[in-house]
Design an enzyme around this catalytic site. Structure first.
Site, PDB file in Angstrom:
ATOM      1  N   SER A 239      14.384   3.208  -6.225  1.00 52.25           N
ATOM      2  CA  SER A 239      15.001   3.740  -5.065  1.00 52.25           C
ATOM      3  C   SER A 239      16.061   4.703  -5.002  1.00 52.25           C
ATOM      4  O   SER A 239      16.106   5.460  -4.102  1.00 52.25           O
ATOM      5  CB  SER A 239      15.311   2.425  -4.109  1.00 52.25           C
TER       6      SER A 239
ATOM      7  N   ASP B 138      23.503   7.217 -17.962  1.00 53.50           N
ATOM      8  CA  ASP B 138      25.431   7.373 -18.005  1.00 53.50           C
ATOM      9  C   ASP B 138      25.730   5.984 -18.696  1.00 53.50           C
ATOM     10  O   ASP B 138      26.683   5.887 -19.200  1.00 53.50           O
ATOM     11  CB  ASP B 138      25.886   7.419 -16.723  1.00 53.50           C
TER      12      ASP B 138
ATOM     13  N   LEU C  20     -47.723  -6.789  14.118  1.00 47.68           N
ATOM     14  CA  LEU C  20     -46.745  -7.275  15.114  1.00 47.68           C
ATOM     15  C   LEU C  20     -47.036  -8.791  15.076  1.00 47.68           C
ATOM     16  O   LEU C  20     -48.202  -9.434  14.962  1.00 47.68           O
ATOM     17  CB  LEU C  20     -47.258  -6.707  16.384  1.00 47.68           C
TER      18      LEU C  20
ATOM     19  N   SER D 271     -43.158  -7.832   8.178  1.00 50.99           N
ATOM     20  CA  SER D 271     -42.767  -6.731   7.298  1.00 50.99           C
ATOM     21  C   SER D 271     -42.856  -5.481   8.060  1.00 50.99           C
ATOM     22  O   SER D 271     -43.645  -4.442   7.742  1.00 50.99           O
ATOM     23  CB  SER D 271     -43.558  -6.572   6.155  1.00 50.99           C
TER      24      SER D 271
END
Lengths: 622, 265
Positions: A19, A146, A446, A519
């Protein structure tokens, strides 16, 4: 106008300064709004804390209070060269879910490592996940230089350690940059304290990254998201994940095997006709014929089909506290398709520290593992290394996304690892002994057309003649073999596939199988035909819808008309009559005995004694 | 050159279609501002001219007259299924909130009433990550409890476009198709597509609205940008935050976070 923005994720161990680096990047590139720094100074003063660049980023009260990043966040900023989105991913192990969420969106990554502490476990885990998520452009930032007096020796040691680790993953960092985020060394401008360092600054490295690109030259994968009917058009909508398609192309759909030609690419408020579309585009197309196609199906060209798999190995990351365990079933989502898969094996749990691996029975939260999954129905997919977007997915348990995975190995369903046992009794011997051939008489039509009546009558007649015969009735199989299936389109297709496979076994055993199933879809019957091969005989038991509805032997039409049955064939769902059935029996015109006689004649001719005469000349494909 | 706009557009359409397919009862919030106008436009693209769900305005009766005029015109022209939800009065708000924040909270309550009365399982909202720091943490599919609470510390995983789309009873989800867009993107896209804009965004007498809210809590900022071109030019150099004219944001350090955690958009 700006260039395309680049998405950068910043990852690394907690407290290594992600961050702070972002705060500094925003400030030093002049991207913070006026007053932001003063606002943060005031906020820090109120809390009695020293000023932290990280506070510029951490938006939540709890984040500022605890000085940690809880959830991933996205911030926009720009350099002279282009705009960026910075994705800040939390370092804490418990927020790995959030880190993954952030990192999966990125074009490139910065891995932040504390110069003093080196690459700790979390840094390694993040590097591993970046690799898994497909982020290939990575630069390492060795922060807090640092704290080690800008020692080039310390820098070299940390750099070497992480380079070695990344190399084992097959990643090579674009740069390893020594910085002090707090003081701004080597972020935007070169630091005088590291004159031994000759590589790029952080900003120079960001500008050197390239946006991820999708190539239209890969095989076409167009997974369907939905089907819309805004008017008389039927538009298949989705995003092209790879490759391209053009008007006039013939598309094939997996896993159904259906195919059709692209008539148009539909576009709203678009003055010109669209003739082609490519990877990354969310489009809609219309086809030259009505095929069964729905969300999850993948359109492709015939030459470059995805693999259909029942069994696959994935490399997986697990995000939740409930472990993944062998034997458990999850939902695997790849592109828009969802499939039930069972964990068959945990081949390897990977130790992110040293990349060693051991087999196991479970995968725990935040672990990475290789796992074998098995699915009930075939899954259309690719190897992640070939086509990432159709080769990677999410695992879902209940309501939650619990893990992610890459497909690393596929067992092709067509060439599955099953050695068929050759029978000692040949088909011819069975046919000779029975006095007829084995075969499948597939009655489609059907509800109320007379299929079951005919099937039972045919069974009786054949049996009385001494034939080996049996009826597989749609309703009956649903009580046993297919009791676990529902009435979704997937389950209906699976129901038909299983009946076809079962019928094939009966036919192999020399019997005449009479399958009686509505089907309704051509694609499902085409698949049954592929399974049954030359012994498959499609018989259309044809009758007018009005006649069937009048007969209504099971009272189903009445219920369907009353809206009590959703998706009833003929009423609210289509029936696709066969184009070229072996036989059509018109039960409107014929009496029951006439219909049976016609069917018997056909069966006699194709499967009976006469057909056995030429037996020796036939070559069977088993 | 707008490959980046194409990419944003395609991604937003993908999200809209996922939401429409996965979430049973869906509505879109329309504030009539520039972002939600762009979102409406994207819906028309995604669904080929027809918006297949209702569009809801959470109305405080405090919008500027130009906003209502615009709403009525577009509703008719685009054949929208508009529902107007009246928000409860300020006196009924949490009195511990600072006063201006309280005024904004009315919309949250209006939304809760809407969800309760119509049982929507999902609402599309045109928020963007670059607007405000807590919005930067949002998910594309963001679940809320029945009371509208947002659990920012435990948000669902969301990677490679695999969004969380299944929820237990009582939870609703906010869908955010514009999260990845910036203010500048919205203006460039509005210009490219010719999307209608409420005229208040254009400068008159040295002032314009940069972010449009209720008249009691939103104020115009200094600007001479009176065309979209000029607005784009202004945004490329400005360092004034977009919501500078939103009084409640600046009232206390966490007012926006408090609003959002209990359900503000």
């Amino acid at each position: 106008m700006p260039h395309s923005q680049l998405r950068i994720v910043i990852v690394g161990h907690v407290d290594h300064g992600k961050s702070t680096l972002i705060g500094r990047l925003l400030n030093d590139t002049g991207s913070l709004p006026d007053g932001k720094v003063e606002q943060v100074r005031e906020m820090s003063r109120k809390r009695g804390m020293p000023f932290e660049w990280a506070f510029v980023m951490d938006a939540l009260q709890a984040e500022r209070d605890q000085g940690i990043t809880i959830d991933t966040t996205q911030i926009h900023f720009k350099t002279k060269q282009r705009p960026y989105v910075i994705i800040d991913a939390p370092g804490h192990t418990e927020f790995l879910k959030n880190m993954v969420t952030g990192a999966s969106q990125a074009d490139a990554a910065l891995l932040v490592i504390d110069a003093d502490e080196g690459a700790l476990e979390q840094s390694r885990r993040h590097a591993f996940l970046l690799h898994l998520l497909g982020v290939r452009q990575v630069a390492v930032v060795v922060n807090k230089m640092d704290k080690v007096e800008f020692s080039s020796r310390r820098y070299e040691a940390v750099a070497q350690e992480i380079k070695d680790y990344l190399a084992e993953l097959g990643l090579q960092p674009k740069a390893v940059i020594p910085v002090s985020a707090r003081n701004g060394d080597n972020i935007v401008s070169r630091s005088e304290q590291s004159d031994w360092y000759l590589g790029p600054t952080v900003i120079e490295q960001l500008d050197a990254f390239r946006p991820q690109q999708t190539s239209p030259d890969q095989p076409l994968r167009f997974p369907l998201q939905d089907v819309y009917k805004p008017d008389d058009r039927r538009i298949l909508a989705g995003r092209i994940e790879s490759g391209r398609l053009r008007v006039g192309d013939t598309l094939h759909f997996s896993p159904t095997g259906a195919s059709a030609k692209v008539v148009s690419i539909e576009a709203w408020n678009h003055p010109e006709t669209v003739l082609s579309a490519q990877a990354g585009q969310s489009i809609g197309i219309t086809l030259d014929k009505r095929i069964f196609a729905e969300r999850g199906h993948i359109a492709h060209h015939q030459a470059d089909a995805p693999t259909l798999a029942h069994r696959l190995s994935v490399r997986l990351f697990w995000l939740v506290s409930d472990p993944l365990v062998v034997g458990k079933t999850y939902t695997l989502k790849i592109a828009t398709g969802e499939h039930r898969v069972t964990v068959e094996q945990v081949t390897a749990v990977i130790d992110v520290e040293d990349l060693s691996s051991t087999p196991g029975k479970a995968v725990r939260r935040n672990e990475v593992a290789e796992v074998v999954l098995r699915s009930r129905s075939p899954i259309a997919l690719d190897l992640a290394s070939d086509l990432p977007r159709t080769g990677r997915g999410a695992l879902i348990d209940g309501n939650d996304v619990v893990g992610g995975c890459l497909v690393v190995e596929i067992e092709d369903a067509a060439a599955a690892n099953i050695t068929e046992v050759s029978h000692t009794v040949s088909l011819e011997e069975r046919a000779q002994a029975n006095g007829h051939k084995g075969g499948i008489v597939w009655l489609t039509g059907l509800s109320g057309a007379g299929k079951s009546t005919l099937a039972m009558a045919l069974e009786r007649a054949l049996f009385d003649r001494g034939w080996q015969t049996f009826v597989l009735d749609g309703d009956n199989v649903r009580n046993g073999l297919n009791a676990g299936l529902g009435f979704s389109s997937d389950d209906r297709a699976e129901n038909i596939r299983r009946v076809a496979e079962t019928a094939k076994l009966f036919a192999d055993a020399g019997m005449v199988v009479i399958a009686s199933l509505i089907s309704p879809l051509k694609s499902d019957r085409a698949r049954a035909r592929v399974i049954g091969g030359e012994r498959f005989h499609e018989v259309h038991v044809a009758a007018d819808l009005a006649t069937c509805e009048e007969r209504d032997p099971k009272g189903l039409y009445k219920k369907a008309r009353a809206g009590e049955i959703a998706e009833f064939t003929g009423i609210s769902a289509p029936y696709e009559a066969p184009d070229q059935p072996e036989l059509v029996i018109d039960t409107d015109a014929l009496s029951r005995s006439e219909a049976l006689a016609q069917l018997l004649d056909y069966v006699d001719e194709t499967l009976g004694k006469n057909s056995l005469k030429s037996e020796k000349e036939l070559t069977y494909v088993i | 050159m707008s490959a980046d706009l194409d990419q944003l557009e395609n991604q937003s359409i993908y999200i809209l279609r996922e939401a429409y397919n996965r979430i049973d009862k869906l509505a879109m919030l329309w504030s009539i501002g520039k972002d939600s106008n762009a979102l409406l436009w994207l819906c028309r693209k995604a669904f080929f001219g027809r918006i297949p769900f209702p569009v809801v305005q959470l109305d405080t009766a405090m919008e500027l007259p130009e906003v209502y005029e615009f709403r009525d015109r577009i509703t008719k022209e685009w054949n929208l299924d508009l529902k107007v939800e009246q928000c409860p009065p300020e006196e009924e708000m949490d009195q511990t909130l600072p006063p201006l924040t309280r005024a904004a909270a009315r919309k949250t309550e209006g939304l809760k009433n809407l969800l309760r009365d119509h049982a929507y399982q999902g609402v599309m909202v045109g928020i963007r990550r670059d607007e405000q720091a807590t919005r930067a943490k949002e998910r594309v599919f963001s679940p809320r409890s029945l009371e509208g609470d947002w659990d920012v510390k435990d948000q669902p995983a969301e990677f490679w476009d695999h969004y969380k789309t299944r929820f237990p009873e009582g939870v609703h989800v906010r869908i955010h198709p514009l999260l990845a867009w910036t203010e500048l993107d919205i203006w460039r896209y509005s210009q490219r597509e010719g999307i209608p804009i409420v005229p208040l965004y254009f400068a008159r007498d040295g002032k314009r609205y940069r972010s449009l809210g209720e008249k009691n809590i939103t104020f115009p900022v200094d600007s001479n940008a009176s065309t979209i071109d000029e607005i784009i030019a202004e945004l490329q150099v400005t360092r004034i935050p977009e919501r500078a004219g939103r009084a409640m944001d600046n009232e206390s350090e966490d007012s926006f976070e408090r609003l959002r955690s209990v359900g503000y958009m």
